[in-house]
Scaffold this active site. Structure first.
Site, PDB file in Angstrom:
ATOM      1  N   HIS A  53       0.817  -1.273  -0.030  1.00 42.96           N
ATOM      2  CA  HIS A  53      -0.001   0.088   0.156  1.00 42.96           C
ATOM      3  C   HIS A  53       0.860   1.222   0.091  1.00 42.96           C
ATOM      4  O   HIS A  53       1.940   1.031   0.380  1.00 42.96           O
ATOM      5  CB  HIS A  53      -0.831   0.023   1.380  1.00 42.96           C
ATOM      6  CG  HIS A  53      -2.086  -1.142   0.807  1.00 42.96           C
ATOM      7  ND1 HIS A  53      -2.996  -1.168   2.014  1.00 42.96           N
ATOM      8  CD2 HIS A  53      -2.305  -1.680   0.041  1.00 42.96           C
ATOM      9  CE1 HIS A  53      -4.022  -2.215   1.445  1.00 42.96           C
ATOM     10  NE2 HIS A  53      -3.448  -2.708   0.457  1.00 42.96           N
ATOM     11  N   GLU A  55       1.213   3.803   2.004  1.00 47.08           N
ATOM     12  CA  GLU A  55       1.888   3.881   3.428  1.00 47.08           C
ATOM     13  C   GLU A  55       3.033   3.297   3.317  1.00 47.08           C
ATOM     14  O   GLU A  55       4.227   3.682   3.907  1.00 47.08           O
ATOM     15  CB  GLU A  55       1.037   3.742   4.451  1.00 47.08           C
ATOM     16  CG  GLU A  55      -0.209   4.680   4.408  1.00 47.08           C
ATOM     17  CD  GLU A  55      -1.396   4.038   3.917  1.00 47.08           C
ATOM     18  OE1 GLU A  55      -2.581   4.190   4.301  1.00 47.08           O
ATOM     19  OE2 GLU A  55      -1.482   3.255   2.879  1.00 47.08           O
ATOM     20  N   CYS A  79      -5.666   1.463   6.128  1.00 44.89           N
ATOM     21  CA  CYS A  79      -6.504   0.192   6.383  1.00 44.89           C
ATOM     22  C   CYS A  79      -6.168  -0.228   7.865  1.00 44.89           C
ATOM     23  O   CYS A  79      -5.018  -0.099   8.547  1.00 44.89           O
ATOM     24  CB  CYS A  79      -6.355  -0.665   5.348  1.00 44.89           C
ATOM     25  SG  CYS A  79      -4.358  -1.415   4.957  1.00 44.89           S
ATOM     26  N   CYS A  88      -2.197  -0.886   7.660  1.00 45.52           N
ATOM     27  CA  CYS A  88      -1.221   0.269   7.606  1.00 45.52           C
ATOM     28  C   CYS A  88      -1.325   1.043   8.732  1.00 45.52           C
ATOM     29  O   CYS A  88      -0.355   1.881   8.922  1.00 45.52           O
ATOM     30  CB  CYS A  88      -1.654   1.102   6.170  1.00 45.52           C
ATOM     31  SG  CYS A  88      -1.258   0.324   4.463  1.00 45.52           S
ATOM     32  N   LEU A 213      -7.849  -2.500 -29.518  1.00 49.51           N
ATOM     33  CA  LEU A 213      -8.531  -2.286 -28.043  1.00 49.51           C
ATOM     34  C   LEU A 213      -7.346  -2.542 -27.018  1.00 49.51           C
ATOM     35  O   LEU A 213      -7.403  -3.279 -26.097  1.00 49.51           O
ATOM     36  CB  LEU A 213      -9.520  -3.365 -27.875  1.00 49.51           C
ATOM     37  CG  LEU A 213     -10.535  -3.287 -28.669  1.00 49.51           C
ATOM     38  CD1 LEU A 213     -11.609  -4.755 -28.571  1.00 49.51           C
ATOM     39  CD2 LEU A 213     -11.260  -2.227 -28.878  1.00 49.51           C
ATOM     40  N   ARG A 216      -3.672   3.298 -24.784  1.00 49.46           N
ATOM     41  CA  ARG A 216      -3.250   4.065 -25.672  1.00 49.46           C
ATOM     42  C   ARG A 216      -1.928   5.004 -24.909  1.00 49.46           C
ATOM     43  O   ARG A 216      -1.493   5.719 -25.422  1.00 49.46           O
ATOM     44  CB  ARG A 216      -4.395   5.075 -26.202  1.00 49.46           C
ATOM     45  CG  ARG A 216      -5.407   4.229 -26.971  1.00 49.46           C
ATOM     46  CD  ARG A 216      -6.599   5.529 -27.368  1.00 49.46           C
ATOM     47  NE  ARG A 216      -7.646   4.778 -27.974  1.00 49.46           N
ATOM     48  CZ  ARG A 216      -8.797   5.481 -28.217  1.00 49.46           C
ATOM     49  NH1 ARG A 216      -8.660   6.710 -28.206  1.00 49.46           N
ATOM     50  NH2 ARG A 216      -9.478   4.693 -28.909  1.00 49.46           N
ATOM     51  N   GLU A 288     -17.071   1.038 -25.777  1.00 51.49           N
ATOM     52  CA  GLU A 288     -16.583   1.819 -27.111  1.00 51.49           C
ATOM     53  C   GLU A 288     -17.329   1.190 -28.231  1.00 51.49           C
ATOM     54  O   GLU A 288     -16.813   1.374 -29.273  1.00 51.49           O
ATOM     55  CB  GLU A 288     -15.146   1.824 -27.338  1.00 51.49           C
ATOM     56  CG  GLU A 288     -14.394   2.877 -26.236  1.00 51.49           C
ATOM     57  CD  GLU A 288     -13.263   2.942 -26.695  1.00 51.49           C
ATOM     58  OE1 GLU A 288     -12.654   2.557 -27.719  1.00 51.49           O
ATOM     59  OE2 GLU A 288     -12.269   3.707 -25.764  1.00 51.49           O
ATOM     60  N   GLY A 290     -20.574   0.573 -31.123  1.00 58.18           N
ATOM     61  CA  GLY A 290     -21.496   1.003 -31.814  1.00 58.18           C
ATOM     62  C   GLY A 290     -22.542   1.574 -31.257  1.00 58.18           C
ATOM     63  O   GLY A 290     -23.110   1.251 -29.972  1.00 58.18           O
TER      64      GLY A 290
END
Length: 344
Positions: A53, A55, A79, A88, A213, A216, A288, A290
């Protein structure tokens, strides 16, 4: 609300947290900055699900032995329970931190204020609510997952100013996609794939666009690819998206084969298969597809967020864009496009 200094350090913690993106799901994005005498002495963020985590990362990077005058700025309540990693809150106590400031309480029922209580019971000064809205906005997918058995659903499409999303009503096989919005507008939502751990399209989009797909963003994690194909009519070996990473085909019962991973039961509606997908490790989906695919989510109300990129150009015919009421959407106008955005 924190003072200006608190907000400065919490802003840095939020900047760190966002780097986790979809890699932490179904866990939250969390950043931690440790400050002593108005200087950052250590920082870290939750990098991936199952990993240390924020921390822990920050404290591992800290070379100061005496933290009694130091403040830990954490974007989410530490947590207080054993999960994939130890609590944590206990670690902060062991390290002798003097003060803990958080942006928000953890909505996870296993925590929900207990982390703050544990810290305070040991004499640590605790303050919460610094840049709370920004933290909740950043972790809206995580908050949704605490309150719903469904994945978080984001819709995205581009359309012309006269309401069309493709110039052809019957585009040819593997024609490729046609850009409607400007490259500048597309850049605004290119990072969406890195915030979702799955991307969903319909069979027609695969047949026409043959999309990859993939992520990016540089160093981005490729999302799980989901295709709605009720009759299992696609030969996946013909398409690029199936070549890399995990793919799931959603289809009607009785139509699956052993060739790829399937989620059956589409004939019963979207919600039952979305419940199944959640159990399969799909926590957030960027739709994404049609118009038909997008309308199926809109008509059933199964969406949490939507982006509509409206070009100033006209197509004057073709495939009609999905029908949605944009009156409640936020609107951003650029030189060429109008970007509509809504979080429900």
């Amino acid at each position: 609300m924190g003072n200006s200094s608190d907000e400065i350090w919490m802003t840095r913690a939020l900047e760190l947290a966002i780097q986790g993106k979809s890699k932490t799901q179904p866990n939250p994005m969390v950043g931690c900055v440790i400050v002593l005498d108005e200087e950052i002495i250590a920082e870290g963020y939750h990098q991936k699900h199952g990993g240390p985590h924020a921390e822990v990362e920050a404290l591992n990077n800290c070379r100061h032995n005496d933290l009694s005058r130091a403040t830990a700025y954490v974007t989410l309540e530490p947590c207080s329970h054993f999960g994939l990693t130890p609590p944590c809150a206990n670690l902060l106590i062991e390290k002798g931190i003097g003060r803990v400031i958080t942006a928000m309480e953890d909505p996870n029922p296993k925590v929900l204020g207990r982390g703050h209580e544990v810290l305070a019971s040991k004499g640590i000064e605790v303050k919460s609510g610094v840049l709370e809205e920004q933290s909740k906005q950043m972790n809206r997918i995580f908050i949704h997952l605490q309150n719903s058995p469904l994945p978080y659903i984001t819709l995205k499409w581009a359309q012309s100013v006269d309401g069309y999303m493709d110039p052809d009503t019957k585009p040819e096989y593997k024609r490729g996609s046609i850009a409607i919005s400007s490259p500048e507008s597309s850049e605004i939502v290119q990072s969406l794939r890195s915030h979702h751990n799955a991307i969903l399209v319909g069979r027609k989009t695969v047949e026409v666009d043959d999309p990859r797909l993939t992520s990016r963003e540089e160093n981005g994690v490729d999302p799980i690819k989901i295709v709605l194909d009720s009759e299992c009519s696609l030969d996946l070996s013909d398409y690029r998206f199936s070549k890399v990473g995990r793919s799931i085909v959603v289809c009607n019962s009785g139509n699956s084969t052993t060739a790829v991973e399937y989620c059956v039961g589409l004939e019963k509606g979207l919600e039952p298969v979305l419940l199944k997908l959640r159990d399969m490790g799909v926590y957030s989906i960027l739709v994404e597809g049609g118009a038909h695919t997008l309308n199926s989510f809109i008509d059933t109300g199964l969406w949490n967020e939507a982006y509509v990129l409206e070009s100033s150009n006209k197509l004057e015919g073709g495939l009609k864009a999905p029908v949605i009421d944009l009156s409640g959407f936020d609107k951003t106008i650029t030189d060429t496009d109008t970007i509509y955005h809504c979080i429900r």
